[in-house]
Design a protein around this motif. Sequence first.
Motif, PDB file in Angstrom:
ATOM      1  N   ILE A 254      53.842  42.430  34.422  1.00 20.45           N
ATOM      2  CA  ILE A 254      53.382  42.076  33.074  1.00 20.45           C
ATOM      3  C   ILE A 254      51.966  42.572  32.813  1.00 20.45           C
ATOM      4  CG2 ILE A 254      52.743  40.091  31.618  1.00 20.45           C
ATOM      5  CD1 ILE A 254      55.227  38.693  32.724  1.00 20.45           C
ATOM      6  N   VAL A 255      51.100  42.531  33.831  1.00 23.63           N
ATOM      7  CA  VAL A 255      49.750  43.057  33.649  1.00 23.63           C
ATOM      8  C   VAL A 255      49.495  44.209  34.620  1.00 23.63           C
ATOM      9  CG1 VAL A 255      48.870  40.847  32.825  1.00 23.63           C
ATOM     10  CG2 VAL A 255      48.633  41.433  35.249  1.00 23.63           C
ATOM     11  N   GLU A 256      48.599  45.085  34.211  1.00 22.55           N
ATOM     12  CA  GLU A 256      48.196  46.217  35.048  1.00 22.55           C
ATOM     13  C   GLU A 256      46.733  46.050  35.395  1.00 22.55           C
ATOM     14  OE1 GLU A 256      47.520  51.037  34.715  1.00 22.55           O
ATOM     15  OE2 GLU A 256      48.980  50.079  33.396  1.00 22.55           O
ATOM     16  N   LEU A 257      46.451  46.008  36.692  1.00 18.87           N
ATOM     17  CA  LEU A 257      45.078  45.817  37.145  1.00 18.87           C
ATOM     18  C   LEU A 257      44.339  47.147  37.174  1.00 18.87           C
ATOM     19  CD1 LEU A 257      45.552  43.277  40.083  1.00 18.87           C
ATOM     20  CD2 LEU A 257      45.345  42.850  37.635  1.00 18.87           C
ATOM     21  N   PRO A 258      43.030  47.134  36.950  1.00 18.75           N
ATOM     22  CA  PRO A 258      42.248  48.372  37.046  1.00 18.75           C
ATOM     23  C   PRO A 258      42.293  48.922  38.464  1.00 18.75           C
ATOM     24  CG  PRO A 258      40.803  46.461  36.808  1.00 18.75           C
ATOM     25  CD  PRO A 258      42.192  45.969  36.581  1.00 18.75           C
ATOM     26  N   ASP A 259      42.225  50.236  38.579  1.00 18.63           N
ATOM     27  CA  ASP A 259      42.307  50.878  39.899  1.00 18.63           C
ATOM     28  C   ASP A 259      41.242  50.355  40.852  1.00 18.63           C
ATOM     29  OD1 ASP A 259      44.404  52.372  38.963  1.00 18.63           O
ATOM     30  OD2 ASP A 259      43.226  54.200  38.637  1.00 18.63           O
ATOM     31  N   SER A 260      40.074  49.993  40.304  1.00 18.71           N
ATOM     32  CA  SER A 260      38.970  49.529  41.145  1.00 18.71           C
ATOM     33  C   SER A 260      39.251  48.189  41.810  1.00 18.71           C
ATOM     34  CB  SER A 260      37.681  49.440  40.317  1.00 18.71           C
ATOM     35  OG  SER A 260      37.881  48.613  39.175  1.00 18.71           O
ATOM     36  N   HIS A 261      40.306  47.503  41.387  1.00 15.96           N
ATOM     37  CA  HIS A 261      40.607  46.180  41.941  1.00 15.96           C
ATOM     38  C   HIS A 261      41.884  46.158  42.775  1.00 15.96           C
ATOM     39  CE1 HIS A 261      37.566  43.548  39.981  1.00 15.96           C
ATOM     40  NE2 HIS A 261      37.480  44.577  39.165  1.00 15.96           N
ATOM     41  N   VAL A 262      42.469  47.323  43.000  1.00  9.20           N
ATOM     42  CA  VAL A 262      43.686  47.373  43.817  1.00  9.20           C
ATOM     43  C   VAL A 262      43.474  48.306  44.998  1.00  9.20           C
ATOM     44  CG1 VAL A 262      45.176  46.905  41.832  1.00  9.20           C
ATOM     45  CG2 VAL A 262      44.738  49.274  42.512  1.00  9.20           C
ATOM     46  N   GLY A 326      32.351  35.523  43.160  1.00  2.00           N
ATOM     47  CA  GLY A 326      33.727  35.496  42.675  1.00  2.00           C
ATOM     48  C   GLY A 326      33.796  35.668  41.173  1.00  2.00           C
ATOM     49  N   LEU A 327      32.865  35.019  40.473  1.00  2.00           N
ATOM     50  CA  LEU A 327      32.822  35.147  39.015  1.00  2.00           C
ATOM     51  C   LEU A 327      32.514  36.578  38.587  1.00  2.00           C
ATOM     52  CD1 LEU A 327      31.055  31.852  38.010  1.00  2.00           C
ATOM     53  CD2 LEU A 327      33.156  32.708  36.977  1.00  2.00           C
ATOM     54  N   GLU A 328      31.623  37.233  39.302  1.00  2.00           N
ATOM     55  CA  GLU A 328      31.284  38.624  38.981  1.00  2.00           C
ATOM     56  C   GLU A 328      32.515  39.516  39.111  1.00  2.00           C
ATOM     57  OE1 GLU A 328      27.995  39.919  41.324  1.00  2.00           O
ATOM     58  OE2 GLU A 328      26.657  38.344  40.605  1.00  2.00           O
ATOM     59  N   VAL A 329      33.263  39.313  40.182  1.00  2.00           N
ATOM     60  CA  VAL A 329      34.467  40.121  40.410  1.00  2.00           C
ATOM     61  C   VAL A 329      35.516  39.832  39.337  1.00  2.00           C
ATOM     62  CG1 VAL A 329      36.419  40.482  41.995  1.00  2.00           C
ATOM     63  CG2 VAL A 329      34.081  40.369  42.889  1.00  2.00           C
ATOM     64  N   LEU A 330      35.722  38.549  39.037  1.00  2.00           N
ATOM     65  CA  LEU A 330      36.728  38.180  38.043  1.00  2.00           C
ATOM     66  C   LEU A 330      36.329  38.666  36.651  1.00  2.00           C
ATOM     67  CD1 LEU A 330      39.405  36.748  37.563  1.00  2.00           C
ATOM     68  CD2 LEU A 330      38.150  34.605  37.287  1.00  2.00           C
ATOM     69  N   ASN A 331      35.055  38.578  36.346  1.00  3.54           N
ATOM     70  CA  ASN A 331      34.566  39.060  35.056  1.00  3.54           C
ATOM     71  C   ASN A 331      34.855  40.556  34.896  1.00  3.54           C
ATOM     72  OD1 ASN A 331      32.924  38.741  32.546  1.00  3.54           O
ATOM     73  ND2 ASN A 331      31.576  40.164  33.608  1.00  3.54           N
ATOM     74  N   ASP A 332      34.599  41.312  35.955  1.00  8.28           N
ATOM     75  CA  ASP A 332      34.844  42.751  35.902  1.00  8.28           C
ATOM     76  C   ASP A 332      36.328  43.037  35.702  1.00  8.28           C
ATOM     77  OD1 ASP A 332      33.680  45.536  36.375  1.00  8.28           O
ATOM     78  OD2 ASP A 332      35.286  45.485  37.862  1.00  8.28           O
ATOM     79  N   LEU A 333      37.167  42.309  36.423  1.00 10.24           N
ATOM     80  CA  LEU A 333      38.606  42.531  36.282  1.00 10.24           C
ATOM     81  C   LEU A 333      39.085  42.177  34.877  1.00 10.24           C
ATOM     82  CD1 LEU A 333      41.467  41.975  38.708  1.00 10.24           C
ATOM     83  CD2 LEU A 333      41.598  40.812  36.507  1.00 10.24           C
ATOM     84  N   MET A 334      38.661  41.035  34.358  1.00  3.26           N
ATOM     85  CA  MET A 334      39.139  40.589  33.049  1.00  3.26           C
ATOM     86  C   MET A 334      38.660  41.501  31.923  1.00  3.26           C
ATOM     87  SD  MET A 334      41.102  38.172  33.781  1.00  3.26           S
ATOM     88  CE  MET A 334      41.524  37.041  32.482  1.00  3.26           C
ATOM     89  N   SER A 335      37.571  42.219  32.156  1.00  2.54           N
ATOM     90  CA  SER A 335      37.090  43.156  31.136  1.00  2.54           C
ATOM     91  C   SER A 335      37.934  44.432  31.089  1.00  2.54           C
ATOM     92  CB  SER A 335      35.622  43.511  31.403  1.00  2.54           C
ATOM     93  OG  SER A 335      35.492  44.317  32.562  1.00  2.54           O
ATOM     94  N   LYS A 336      38.765  44.644  32.112  1.00  2.34           N
ATOM     95  CA  LYS A 336      39.508  45.906  32.222  1.00  2.34           C
ATOM     96  C   LYS A 336      41.025  45.745  32.313  1.00  2.34           C
ATOM     97  CE  LYS A 336      35.587  47.809  34.807  1.00  2.34           C
ATOM     98  NZ  LYS A 336      35.098  48.173  36.160  1.00  2.34           N
ATOM     99  N   VAL A 337      41.518  44.554  32.613  1.00  2.00           N
ATOM    100  CA  VAL A 337      42.961  44.360  32.805  1.00  2.00           C
ATOM    101  C   VAL A 337      43.730  44.684  31.522  1.00  2.00           C
ATOM    102  CG1 VAL A 337      42.922  41.894  32.184  1.00  2.00           C
ATOM    103  CG2 VAL A 337      44.685  42.756  33.745  1.00  2.00           C
ATOM    104  N   LYS A 338      44.936  45.211  31.696  1.00  2.00           N
ATOM    105  CA  LYS A 338      45.778  45.576  30.549  1.00  2.00           C
ATOM    106  C   LYS A 338      47.118  44.867  30.648  1.00  2.00           C
ATOM    107  CE  LYS A 338      43.782  50.228  30.247  1.00  2.00           C
ATOM    108  NZ  LYS A 338      44.075  51.680  30.388  1.00  2.00           N
TER     109      LYS A 338
END
Length: 448
Positions: A254-262, A326-338
Motif C-alpha cells: 500500500i505504501v512505498e518507502l523512500p530508497d534511503s529507508h530500505v 527516532g523522531l528525526e528518522v520518522l520525520n524524514d520518512l514521512m516527508s517522502k513516503v508515497k
Amino acid sequence: MLYRRWGSKDDLVVTYTSSSKEDVRIMEKVKEVMKAHVIELFLSGYLSKEDARKLLLGINTFTSIDPSYEDVHEALEDHLIKQAGEAGGSIGLGRSRNDHVATALRLQMRDEILELLEFLINFRMTLISRAEENLSTPFIVYTHFQPAQPTTFGHYLLYAEEEVASRWESIYRTLDLVNRSPLGSGAIVGSSVNLNRRREASFLGFKDVLLNTISSTSSRSDLISAIMEIANLMLSLSRIVEDIILLSSKFLGIVELPDSHVSTSSLMPQKRNAVTMEVLRARISKVVGDVMTVMNMYKSIPSGYNLDLQEINPFLWDVLDESRMGLEVLNDLMSKVKVKEIKADNEMLATDEAEILTSKGIRFRQAYHEISKAVREAKFVPSITMEQSVSRKVVEGSPSPQRMKESISFARERVTIHEKTLREYKNEILKGEGELRLIENDILQEGN
C-alpha cells in the motif's frame, strides 16, 4: 581526592562508584549552578566581590572532568581551590553535591524537553503538510488488521498528528514539574547559611522552588514523570512505525518507502526491507525498557540521597536520545513516503451500503444483516465507489475533503498556539538567566 581522602586514585571503590564519564552530559549545567551559588553567597554577604570574581573566573576555565574524580562536582570544586586559592575553600558553604546535582539534572532535563517539544512541532508540520498534499489520496484503514473502510492518506496522517499533539501537551505539562529549583537545600535539611533560594532559582530561569529540602535533594519523580510521558509518545509512534512496516510489505503493497529507508538482502537482491523502521521499532522497546529500569531502581531507595540515584541518570538521557533520533528518522520518512494505487475492495463499502438502505426506510440492523448475507454469498455489489464513500462522510474529523480542510486548519492553528506557548516559556527562562549574566559580568569587570 577531595572528599574520599582515604582512597587512592586507583582505588577500586572510587573507580566503581565514579560517575565522571556520565557527568559530561550535565557539566555545563553544573557550572551554571555553581555560578548561581557563588553569586548568591556574594549577594548574601558570605563572599567578597574579589573572591566571587576569582571563583567565577575559575568556573569559566573548567572545561573537562578528570575521570579520577568521583564526579563532576568534586572535580569542579578541586579545580576552583587550585585556581582561586583560598577563595576556592568557600564554595562548600551552604552547598552539597546533593542539591547541586538535583538542580543540574533539572536544568538539563528542562533544556532537552524544550528541544524535543520544538522538534515535535516540526514533525507535526511535516504531517500536516503531507496531509494537505494527500487530501484525496485513497487509503485503507484497518480494524483487527482486516480491511475496514476506505479513507485518504491525508486522514491517516492527521491521525498521527493528533496523537503527537496530545503527547506534546502531556510532555509540556511535565515542564512545570521539572522547572522547580532544589538549589539551597543542602544535603537534606538545608543549612544555617541564610541563602535566598528563590533568588537562586530566578537566576537559573526556574519557575518555582521545590520547597521541602528532603524532596529537593532526593526526589527524582518529576524527571521520571517526564520520561514516562516521552515513552508514551514513543508508544503512539510505534504503532505508526508498525503500520509502515506492514503496509510497505509486498503482501499489502500500500505504501512505498523512500530508497534511503530500505535495504536489500545480502542474498536476495529483490528485497526492500524497511530497515530504519525495524530499528526504530526495536529502539522504542529500548525506551520502554529504560523507563522500567529507572522505575525499578527508584522504587526501593529509602528517602534521602542515595548513590543509586546517580545510576538512574544515563537511562534518563538514553530515553531522550533514542526518542529524538527516532523522531528525526520518522520525520524524514514521512516527508517522502508515497501511497501506491489502491486496489478496490468492494467489501469495504458494505457499511456505506447498509447506511444507504437506512435512507430508504430500512432499520439499520436489518440492512446490516442483508448486506452481511450478500457478502457471505459473494453477491454484494456496491452502488458507490471508494472515492464516493470518502466524500459521503459528514461527521467532524472524517476524511471527506471538506472535513479534512477543516481538520487541517484546526491542526495548523493548534501548532501555532503551541509554538507561541513554547516561545513564551523559553523567554521566561532567558529573562532569569539574563539577570545572572548581568551580575556575573558586573563582578568580573570589577577586576579589569
